[in-house]
Design an enzyme around this catalytic site. Structure first.
Site, PDB file in Angstrom:
ATOM      1  N   ARG A 148       0.836  -1.190   0.000  1.00 20.55           N
ATOM      2  CA  ARG A 148       0.000   0.000   0.000  1.00 20.55           C
ATOM      3  C   ARG A 148       0.881   1.254   0.000  1.00 20.55           C
ATOM      4  NH1 ARG A 148      -5.104   1.774  -1.102  1.00 20.55           N
ATOM      5  NH2 ARG A 148      -6.077   2.930   0.592  1.00 20.55           N
ATOM      6  N   THR A 151      -9.721   0.348  -9.621  1.00 24.12           N
ATOM      7  CA  THR A 151      -8.832  -0.617  -9.009  1.00 24.12           C
ATOM      8  C   THR A 151      -8.930  -1.878  -9.850  1.00 24.12           C
ATOM      9  OG1 THR A 151      -9.211   0.406  -6.907  1.00 24.12           O
ATOM     10  CG2 THR A 151      -8.545  -1.890  -6.824  1.00 24.12           C
ATOM     11  N   ASP A 195      -7.866   8.420   0.281  1.00 22.93           N
ATOM     12  CA  ASP A 195      -8.403   7.347   1.128  1.00 22.93           C
ATOM     13  C   ASP A 195      -8.203   7.625   2.616  1.00 22.93           C
ATOM     14  OD1 ASP A 195      -9.549   5.805  -0.799  1.00 22.93           O
ATOM     15  OD2 ASP A 195      -7.982   4.286  -0.867  1.00 22.93           O
ATOM     16  N   ASN A 243      -6.132   4.144  -7.058  1.00 24.49           N
ATOM     17  CA  ASN A 243      -7.344   4.692  -6.464  1.00 24.49           C
ATOM     18  C   ASN A 243      -8.349   4.982  -7.574  1.00 24.49           C
ATOM     19  OD1 ASN A 243      -9.130   5.371  -4.519  1.00 24.49           O
ATOM     20  ND2 ASN A 243      -8.439   7.470  -4.302  1.00 24.49           N
TER      21      ASN A 243
HETATM   22  O1  DON Z   1      -7.987   1.185  -1.370  1.00 24.22           O
HETATM   23  C1  DON Z   1      -9.144   1.462  -1.588  1.00 24.22           C
HETATM   24  O2  DON Z   1     -10.063   1.050  -0.933  1.00 24.22           O
HETATM   25  C2  DON Z   1      -9.465   2.338  -2.778  1.00 24.22           C
HETATM   26  N1  DON Z   1      -8.351   3.151  -3.115  1.00 24.22           N
HETATM   27  C3  DON Z   1      -9.889   1.470  -3.904  1.00 24.22           C
HETATM   28  C4  DON Z   1     -10.295   2.262  -5.110  1.00 24.22           C
HETATM   29  C5  DON Z   1     -11.142   1.525  -6.034  1.00 24.22           C
HETATM   30  O3  DON Z   1     -11.458   0.386  -5.845  1.00 24.22           O
HETATM   31  C6  DON Z   1     -11.622   2.278  -7.215  1.00 24.22           C
HETATM   32  N2  DON Z   1     -12.242   1.376  -8.131  1.00 24.22           N
HETATM   33  N3  DON Z   1     -13.152   1.204  -8.683  1.00 24.22           N
END
Ligand code: DON
Length: 572
Positions: free
Chosen positions: A109, A384, A426, A404
């Site tokens: 991450r 994502t 986030d 993201n």
């Molecule tokens: O880590 C996370 O929860 C977000 N940054 C995920 C972003 C995401 O899934 C966008 N997609 N559709």
């Protein structure tokens, strides 16, 4: 026993006709991609968001690599062929279940830069500065992907590292034909790319992108070449690092040389819960996904599995009410475990979950205003992508990775050709202020130097008698958690095939706002039933892309790629 029962119940005749109308098994794009939504194979399987990335994974497996080698190669290929979410400028989580021995979870991450501070996205009056955490250099966390891939390969890899970058480099150099969907994604964001980037970037062209257009990324090819030659140092040091630092100076970002030098991927102990006799392995903090998923399954287990309940308002109501409670806990307690104490055992305690759901009412909603974080004393005041891989030796790997939002911050590092994430969004920018996913949080997820922002990514592996039963995950921000929950329940409680569980319309509740989001495709009877129970329904665009693998009782593998995207399943 239980599995046999499920398999007896599985049958297309159980599926409402409207499910069958959505999504075909394959389609062909003009430049020659053949996209298979379902594949059945004896030994190995790869399911990812793009046919070229799936092909890379299979090539690596056939060349003698294990599922971890394949995952690393798929990650790099996605960074080229699926730039909206595949990345080297972002981060993610990799869950690994070896055939023998302990499962492992790798956290790559992003982290907040060392110069970051709690109120960095607030103006003098304490109001969030529009777009600051979403667009451009300041939105980017320190990328973790390359360190993560190098670390996964160091510990488990079998093939030589350069082999894992070969396809990615070739696609970046030679170019790849866009699918219709990727062309649309790019067209929708041309203005943002132009706004954020001063120089030309490969994602912008004068005319609208069309299916089959060639996307060539020479700078990215060179960056990948340095990573091939130098490993992590090809990204965090030397020329790539210099290019990142120059971009930070030019565009006002805060990632420093020290931040790049300090970045480490971290091995974490996977969360291991159980559901209906299955072992559920999933991602621990700094993702909230695993904790929330195990909470949801814990609350669901109090009710007997009943295939007759699939897609009925009563079951959906229970699932939404469980989500409301799990997301309230998420907002209060979840954050980077290296910075805050996350009370994971307390949150997953079966007695706690029973009490948490004790005020559930089958005949009406519990308004979110009445749902508070459940533990007595807090310990501390869209794009994502997911891919799933199983190899012939029984290794299973489940990876969710992201920039993201689609194309992250939209900022391409000049000369290095890759997009930087906008993962800083986030964090909880201010208590109670929702982020791009409408999620709120508090101090547990406040910004601090070097801290990892809370995630919802939920790479998950279910095992039965030590054998992998299901590998899955999804993109979709906060909806990732409920999407994974729905697919697991679809298969284990409602007797659906994996294909039907993935294809089924989705619904999502996250406590705040007090809204039940519904994908298109739900019959009126279901909507009416849920409205009558007091849910405030809001229809939204299709979301989530579950790329999953299921082991049948006879040992064959079924790969299922979500019909919502270009996702592709293939095996041998
Ligand atoms: O880590 C996370 O929860 C977000 N940054 C995920 C972003 C995401 O899934 C966008 N997609 N559709």
């Amino acid at each position: 026993m239980y599995l046999e029962m499920i398999n007896m119940l599985i049958g297309r005749w159980m599926m409402p006709v409207w499910l069958l109308l959505w999504g075909g098994c394959y389609r062909t794009a003009p430049e020659g991609y053949v996209i298979h939504k379902t594949a059945v194979a004896d030994s190995a399987m790869v399911v990812s968001a793009h046919p070229l990335a799936t092909a890379t994974g299979l090539r690596i497996l056939r060349a003698g690599g294990n599922a971890v080698d394949a995952a690393v190669a798929v990650q790099f290929t996605l960074a080229v062929v699926y730039p909206s979410a595949g990345n080297i400028g972002g981060g993610g989580f990799m869950l690994i279940a070896p055939p023998q021995g302990e499962p492992a979870a790798l956290d790559f991450r992003e982290r907040a830069p060392g110069a970051a501070f709690r109120d960095m996205y607030l103006d003098g009056a304490g109001a969030p500065i529009p777009d600051a955490s979403v667009l451009g250099a300041l939105a980017a966390g320190v990328p973790g992907t390359v360190a993560g891939m190098a670390e996964a390969h160091r510990r488990y890899g079998r093939l030589p590292w350069p082999e894992l970058l070969k396809d990615a480099i070739r696609h970046a150099e030679e170019g790849l034909g866009l699918t219709a969907l990727e062309a649309r994604y790019l067209n929708e964001r041309q203005a943002l790319f132009r706004q954020v980037n001063r120089e030309h970037v490969p994602f912008v062209q004068a005319e609208a992108w069309r299916e089959g257009d060639l996307l060539v990324q020479p700078d990215l090819a060179r960056t990948l070449g340095r990573i091939r030659d130098l490993g992590g140092a090809g990204f965090y040091e030397g020329e790539t690092a210099e290019l990142i630092l120059e971009e930070m100076r030019r565009s006002g970002g805060w990632i420093s040389r020290q931040d790049l030098m300090d970045y480490r991927a971290v091995w974490r102990t996977p969360l291991a819960g159980s559901f209906r006799g299955m072992e559920v392995l999933t991602m621990p903090p700094p993702s909230s996904g695993g904790v929330a998923l195990l909470q949801l399954l814990g609350m669901a287990e109090a009710f007997a599995p009943d295939p007759g309940e699939a897609f009925r308002p009563a079951a959906m109501h229970r699932m939404a009410e469980a989500s409301r409670r799990a997301f309230a806990d998420r907002a209060s307690y979840l954050g980077d475990p290296d910075f805050v104490e996350v009370p994971v055992p307390a949150l997953l305690d079966s007695g706690y979950l029973r009490r948490r759901f004790a005020d559930f009412r089958a005949d009406t909603v519990t308004p979110s205003a009445l749902v508070r974080a459940g533990l007595p004393a807090p310990s501390e005041p869209e794009q994502t992508t997911h891919f799933s891989i199983m190899d012939a030796e029984g290794w299973a790997v489940s990876v969710t990775t992201t920039l993201n939002l689609a194309y992250g911050s939209k900022l391409v590092v000049q000369g290095a050709g890759f997009l930087l994430n906008n993962e800083m969004d986030d964090f909880s920018l201010k208590p109670g202020v929702p982020n791009q996913f409408g999620l709120i949080g508090d101090s547990a997820n406040a910004i601090a130097p070097g801290k990892r922002m809370l995630s919802s990514m939920t790479p998950t592996i279910l095992r039965h008698d030590g054998q992998t039963f299901l590998v899955l995950g999804s993109p979709g921000g906060s909806t990732i958690i409920t999407t994974v929950f729905q697919v697991v329940l679809g298969v284990l409680d409602f007797g659906l095939t994996l294909e039907d569980a993935v294809r089924a319309p989705r619904f999502h509740h996250q406590w705040r706002p007090d809204t039940l989001w519904m994908e298109p495709g739900w019959p009126d009877s279901v909507r009416t039933g849920l409205s009558r129970l007091g849910h405030r329904l809001v229809e939204r665009e299709p979301y989530g892309r579950v790329d999953a693998i299921h082991r049948l009782p006879d040992g064959r593998l079924v790969g299922v790629a979500d019909p919502r995207g270009d996702d592709h399943a293939a095996g041998y």
